[in-house]
Write a protein that holds these residues in place. Structure first.
Motif, PDB file in Angstrom:
ATOM      1  N   VAL A  61     -12.419  -9.191  14.159  1.00  0.00           N
ATOM      2  CA  VAL A  61     -13.093  -9.597  12.923  1.00  0.00           C
ATOM      3  C   VAL A  61     -12.236  -9.232  11.714  1.00  0.00           C
ATOM      4  CG1 VAL A  61     -15.075  -9.116  11.422  1.00  0.00           C
ATOM      5  CG2 VAL A  61     -15.430  -9.485  13.867  1.00  0.00           C
ATOM      6  N   CYS A  62     -11.755  -7.993  11.692  1.00  0.00           N
ATOM      7  CA  CYS A  62     -10.966  -7.524  10.537  1.00  0.00           C
ATOM      8  C   CYS A  62      -9.642  -8.262  10.402  1.00  0.00           C
ATOM      9  CB  CYS A  62     -10.709  -6.018  10.661  1.00  0.00           C
ATOM     10  SG  CYS A  62     -12.196  -5.012  10.490  1.00  0.00           S
ATOM     11  N   ASP A  63      -9.091  -8.719  11.521  1.00  0.00           N
ATOM     12  CA  ASP A  63      -7.798  -9.399  11.504  1.00  0.00           C
ATOM     13  C   ASP A  63      -7.919 -10.894  11.223  1.00  0.00           C
ATOM     14  OD1 ASP A  63      -6.462  -7.049  12.023  1.00  0.00           O
ATOM     15  OD2 ASP A  63      -6.398  -7.346  14.197  1.00  0.00           O
ATOM     16  N   ASN A  64      -9.146 -11.404  11.205  1.00  0.00           N
ATOM     17  CA  ASN A  64      -9.358 -12.827  10.981  1.00  0.00           C
ATOM     18  C   ASN A  64      -8.943 -13.226   9.569  1.00  0.00           C
ATOM     19  OD1 ASN A  64     -11.389 -15.105   9.959  1.00  0.00           O
ATOM     20  ND2 ASN A  64     -11.079 -15.371  12.159  1.00  0.00           N
ATOM     21  N   THR A  65      -8.202 -14.295   9.435  1.00  0.00           N
ATOM     22  CA  THR A  65      -7.685 -14.729   8.132  1.00  0.00           C
ATOM     23  C   THR A  65      -8.804 -15.031   7.147  1.00  0.00           C
ATOM     24  OG1 THR A  65      -5.729 -15.659   9.214  1.00  0.00           O
ATOM     25  CG2 THR A  65      -6.195 -16.398   6.971  1.00  0.00           C
ATOM     26  N   ARG A  66      -9.857 -15.699   7.606  1.00  0.00           N
ATOM     27  CA  ARG A  66     -10.969 -16.033   6.710  1.00  0.00           C
ATOM     28  C   ARG A  66     -11.677 -14.779   6.222  1.00  0.00           C
ATOM     29  NH1 ARG A  66     -15.003 -19.693   9.516  1.00  0.00           N
ATOM     30  NH2 ARG A  66     -15.947 -19.697   7.432  1.00  0.00           N
ATOM     31  N   VAL A  67     -11.805 -13.791   7.101  1.00  0.00           N
ATOM     32  CA  VAL A  67     -12.448 -12.527   6.715  1.00  0.00           C
ATOM     33  C   VAL A  67     -11.601 -11.808   5.677  1.00  0.00           C
ATOM     34  CG1 VAL A  67     -13.134 -10.230   7.539  1.00  0.00           C
ATOM     35  CG2 VAL A  67     -13.688 -12.262   8.899  1.00  0.00           C
ATOM     36  N   LYS A  68     -10.288 -11.782   5.890  1.00  0.00           N
ATOM     37  CA  LYS A  68      -9.393 -11.126   4.930  1.00  0.00           C
ATOM     38  C   LYS A  68      -9.455 -11.793   3.559  1.00  0.00           C
ATOM     39  CE  LYS A  68      -5.937  -9.402   8.228  1.00  0.00           C
ATOM     40  NZ  LYS A  68      -4.525  -9.522   8.681  1.00  0.00           N
ATOM     41  N   THR A  69      -9.618 -13.103   3.557  1.00  0.00           N
ATOM     42  CA  THR A  69      -9.701 -13.835   2.293  1.00  0.00           C
ATOM     43  C   THR A  69     -11.044 -13.617   1.608  1.00  0.00           C
ATOM     44  OG1 THR A  69      -8.211 -15.535   3.172  1.00  0.00           O
ATOM     45  CG2 THR A  69      -9.508 -16.119   1.229  1.00  0.00           C
ATOM     46  N   HIS A  70     -12.094 -13.532   2.406  1.00  0.00           N
ATOM     47  CA  HIS A  70     -13.457 -13.429   1.877  1.00  0.00           C
ATOM     48  C   HIS A  70     -13.719 -12.086   1.198  1.00  0.00           C
ATOM     49  CE1 HIS A  70     -17.735 -14.505   1.732  1.00  0.00           C
ATOM     50  NE2 HIS A  70     -18.003 -13.274   2.130  1.00  0.00           N
ATOM     51  N   PHE A  71     -13.186 -11.002   1.780  1.00  0.00           N
ATOM     52  CA  PHE A  71     -13.442  -9.661   1.251  1.00  0.00           C
ATOM     53  C   PHE A  71     -12.229  -9.153   0.476  1.00  0.00           C
ATOM     54  CE2 PHE A  71     -16.195  -9.943   5.031  1.00  0.00           C
ATOM     55  CZ  PHE A  71     -17.412  -9.595   4.456  1.00  0.00           C
ATOM     56  N   SER A  72     -12.498  -8.550  -0.678  1.00  0.00           N
ATOM     57  CA  SER A  72     -11.389  -8.003  -1.469  1.00  0.00           C
ATOM     58  C   SER A  72     -10.903  -6.679  -0.891  1.00  0.00           C
ATOM     59  CB  SER A  72     -11.826  -7.802  -2.923  1.00  0.00           C
ATOM     60  OG  SER A  72     -12.936  -6.930  -3.006  1.00  0.00           O
TER      61      SER A  72
ATOM     62  N   GLU B   6     -10.507   7.225  -0.166  1.00  0.00           N
ATOM     63  CA  GLU B   6      -9.051   7.127  -0.037  1.00  0.00           C
ATOM     64  C   GLU B   6      -8.618   5.684   0.158  1.00  0.00           C
ATOM     65  OE1 GLU B   6      -5.366   8.957   2.656  1.00  0.00           O
ATOM     66  OE2 GLU B   6      -7.404   9.743   2.893  1.00  0.00           O
ATOM     67  N   SER B   7      -9.385   4.928   0.946  1.00  0.00           N
ATOM     68  CA  SER B   7      -9.057   3.524   1.163  1.00  0.00           C
ATOM     69  C   SER B   7      -9.232   2.704  -0.115  1.00  0.00           C
ATOM     70  CB  SER B   7      -9.934   2.955   2.276  1.00  0.00           C
ATOM     71  OG  SER B   7      -9.626   1.610   2.543  1.00  0.00           O
ATOM     72  N   LEU B   8     -10.234   3.045  -0.911  1.00  0.00           N
ATOM     73  CA  LEU B   8     -10.503   2.302  -2.139  1.00  0.00           C
ATOM     74  C   LEU B   8      -9.479   2.584  -3.234  1.00  0.00           C
ATOM     75  CD1 LEU B   8     -14.391   2.721  -2.353  1.00  0.00           C
ATOM     76  CD2 LEU B   8     -13.165   0.567  -2.000  1.00  0.00           C
TER      77      LEU B   8
ATOM     78  N   GLN C  16     -18.503   4.395  -8.114  1.00  0.00           N
ATOM     79  CA  GLN C  16     -17.746   3.856  -9.244  1.00  0.00           C
ATOM     80  C   GLN C  16     -16.621   2.944  -8.782  1.00  0.00           C
ATOM     81  OE1 GLN C  16     -18.235   4.121 -12.614  1.00  0.00           O
ATOM     82  NE2 GLN C  16     -20.206   5.059 -12.069  1.00  0.00           N
ATOM     83  N   SER C  17     -15.965   3.321  -7.705  1.00  0.00           N
ATOM     84  CA  SER C  17     -14.798   2.565  -7.227  1.00  0.00           C
ATOM     85  C   SER C  17     -15.182   1.244  -6.569  1.00  0.00           C
ATOM     86  CB  SER C  17     -13.989   3.421  -6.233  1.00  0.00           C
ATOM     87  OG  SER C  17     -13.546   4.612  -6.837  1.00  0.00           O
ATOM     88  N   ILE C  18     -16.449   1.155  -6.136  1.00  0.00           N
ATOM     89  CA  ILE C  18     -16.870  -0.018  -5.368  1.00  0.00           C
ATOM     90  C   ILE C  18     -17.491  -1.092  -6.260  1.00  0.00           C
ATOM     91  CG2 ILE C  18     -19.311   0.457  -4.805  1.00  0.00           C
ATOM     92  CD1 ILE C  18     -16.655  -0.229  -2.163  1.00  0.00           C
ATOM     93  N   ILE C  19     -17.758  -0.757  -7.519  1.00  0.00           N
ATOM     94  CA  ILE C  19     -18.452  -1.695  -8.422  1.00  0.00           C
ATOM     95  C   ILE C  19     -17.715  -3.041  -8.477  1.00  0.00           C
ATOM     96  CG2 ILE C  19     -19.072  -2.160 -10.826  1.00  0.00           C
ATOM     97  CD1 ILE C  19     -19.554   0.797 -11.210  1.00  0.00           C
ATOM     98  N   GLY C  20     -18.471  -4.106  -8.196  1.00  0.00           N
ATOM     99  CA  GLY C  20     -17.923  -5.453  -8.320  1.00  0.00           C
ATOM    100  C   GLY C  20     -17.013  -5.893  -7.202  1.00  0.00           C
ATOM    101  N   LYS C  21     -16.735  -5.009  -6.238  1.00  0.00           N
ATOM    102  CA  LYS C  21     -15.846  -5.380  -5.125  1.00  0.00           C
ATOM    103  C   LYS C  21     -16.669  -5.903  -3.950  1.00  0.00           C
ATOM    104  CE  LYS C  21     -11.900  -2.244  -5.856  1.00  0.00           C
ATOM    105  NZ  LYS C  21     -12.289  -1.479  -7.046  1.00  0.00           N
TER     106      LYS C  21
ATOM    107  N   ARG D  37     -23.560  -0.702  -4.936  1.00  0.00           N
ATOM    108  CA  ARG D  37     -23.034  -1.302  -6.173  1.00  0.00           C
ATOM    109  C   ARG D  37     -21.891  -2.279  -5.900  1.00  0.00           C
ATOM    110  NH1 ARG D  37     -22.514   3.351 -10.678  1.00  0.00           N
ATOM    111  NH2 ARG D  37     -22.670   1.527 -12.057  1.00  0.00           N
ATOM    112  N   GLY D  38     -21.614  -2.511  -4.625  1.00  0.00           N
ATOM    113  CA  GLY D  38     -20.617  -3.509  -4.277  1.00  0.00           C
ATOM    114  C   GLY D  38     -21.104  -4.909  -4.620  1.00  0.00           C
ATOM    115  N   ALA D  39     -20.201  -5.862  -4.655  1.00  0.00           N
ATOM    116  CA  ALA D  39     -20.563  -7.243  -5.014  1.00  0.00           C
ATOM    117  C   ALA D  39     -21.437  -7.863  -3.930  1.00  0.00           C
ATOM    118  CB  ALA D  39     -19.291  -8.068  -5.200  1.00  0.00           C
TER     119      ALA D  39
END
Length: 337
Positions: free
Chosen positions: A33-44, A66-68, A87-92, A118-120
């Motif tokens: 799932v994580c390696d799927n091109t459409r998934v990578k494009t869909h999620f920031s 740390e990842s954010l 705070q780091s996840i706002i709008g993502k 608070r994520g998108a």
């Protein structure tokens, strides 16, 4: 489902769970799932955190932050960590994979879920767990729950034979096919068992050797979740005593830990596994031991980067459980907070 936007009845963050017993393929599916091109494009942002047991909120929050931010957080208390995550996840629009979750205590998950809210819209949490009760407790609806079933005997045979028959002549394959199908039934529908047994049978060339695998007393091992241990034990005891020591030593690492090949060989050397030989010779023996464990499927996710970077790898969760099972009478492993 994963790529669709949240409905008005859902919160910003959708929770999806992959449920199934150990060795059934939950990790592989989540990685696909994580390696799927459409998934990578869909999620920031795609974040992967190995949870395991116990559910350590501080360690999990640190890993997410740390990842954010691409920086190692120096905070040591949960509340400020979660505030920073929020705070780091706002709008993502993010995909967070919580791998190998065991806790059935919703309170352990509630604070983290609030910080992520608070994520998108369209953000998702993908959980892998062996227990359906875990998926329900953390808020997975039936429509968002994927229950992985066992493979059929024929599917197990297809997977096992791809590995075991690699490089063999058609005559050899024909001679071993009936015994191989009998061994495939011993996999109990688990892909990991088929892969491990296939890797073992690669090194067995005669009918007698294949029959010894089929008729081994190790199939009678009984203990919880140890349905996968007989195939692992067969491969383990087929290793030299030196390589067995090298493998069981890996029980000291945490689950899902990304190990360095060169670093591990140095640790084996420091333990005195290779006896009184020169350091260069030790490195050669260490390389051979490492390759043997890779070929037998004890190590996975081996990354071969550019020649200037280190080779890294991991162990499957069940293989890690197996290593700890082997070492349980010799040592204990503690998590230092």
């Amino acid at each position: 489902m994963l790529l669709s936007e949240s409905t008005s009845q859902e919160s910003n963050v959708r929770i999806i769970s992959i449920v199934g017993m150990g060795g059934i393929g939950k990790t592989t599916l989540a990685q696909m799932v994580c390696d799927n091109t459409r998934v990578k494009t869909h999620f920031s942002k795609i974040i992967w955190v190995c949870v395991s047991s116990p559910f350590n909120e501080i360690r999990i929050a640190k890993a997410i932050l740390e990842s954010l931010t691409n920086n190692t957080p120096q905070l040591i208390e949960l509340d400020p960590l979660l505030q920073n995550v929020s705070q780091s996840i706002i709008g993502k629009k993010f995909l967070l994979v919580l791998h190998d979750v065991w806790t059935e205590d919703y309170r352990k998950f509630e604070q983290l879920n609030n910080a992520l809210s608070r994520g998108a819209p369209g953000s998702s949490i993908l959980v892998t767990t062996r227990k359906e009760t875990v998926a329900k407790v953390i808020g997975t609806t039936n429509n968002n729950m994927f229950r992985l079933g066992l493979l059929s005997d024929e599917e197990c045979w297809s997977l096992l034979s791809q590995v075991a028959f690699s490089g063999r002549s058609s005559e050899e394959c024909k001679n071993l096919k009936n015994i191989g199908r009998g061994i495939a039934k011993r996999c109990n529908g688990l892909p990991l068992a088929a892969k491990v047994l296939g890797s073992l049978l690669c090194f067995k060339n005669t009918r007698e050797e294949w029959e010894s695998v089929l008729e081994s007393e190790l199939w009678k091992v009984e203990e919880a979740e140890k349905v996968l241990f007989p195939p692992l034990l067969l491969s383990y005891y087929d290793l030299s005593s030196l390589v067995r020591r090298c493998f069981s030593y890996c029980a000291v690492f945490p689950k899902a830990y990304e190990m360095s090949k060169d670093g591990l060989i140095k640790l084996w050397m420091a333990q005195g596994f290779f006896g009184e030989i020169g350091s260069r010779d030790m490195e050669v023996v260490g390389e051979e031991s490492f390759r043997s464990l890779v070929m037998r499927s004890f190590f996975r996710d081996v990354q071969y980067p550019t020649w200037r970077e280190e080779i890294t790898f991991k162990m499957h969760d069940i293989v890690h459980d197996f290593a700890q099972y082997l070492k349980e009478d010799e040592c204990s492993v503690m998590e230092v907070k």
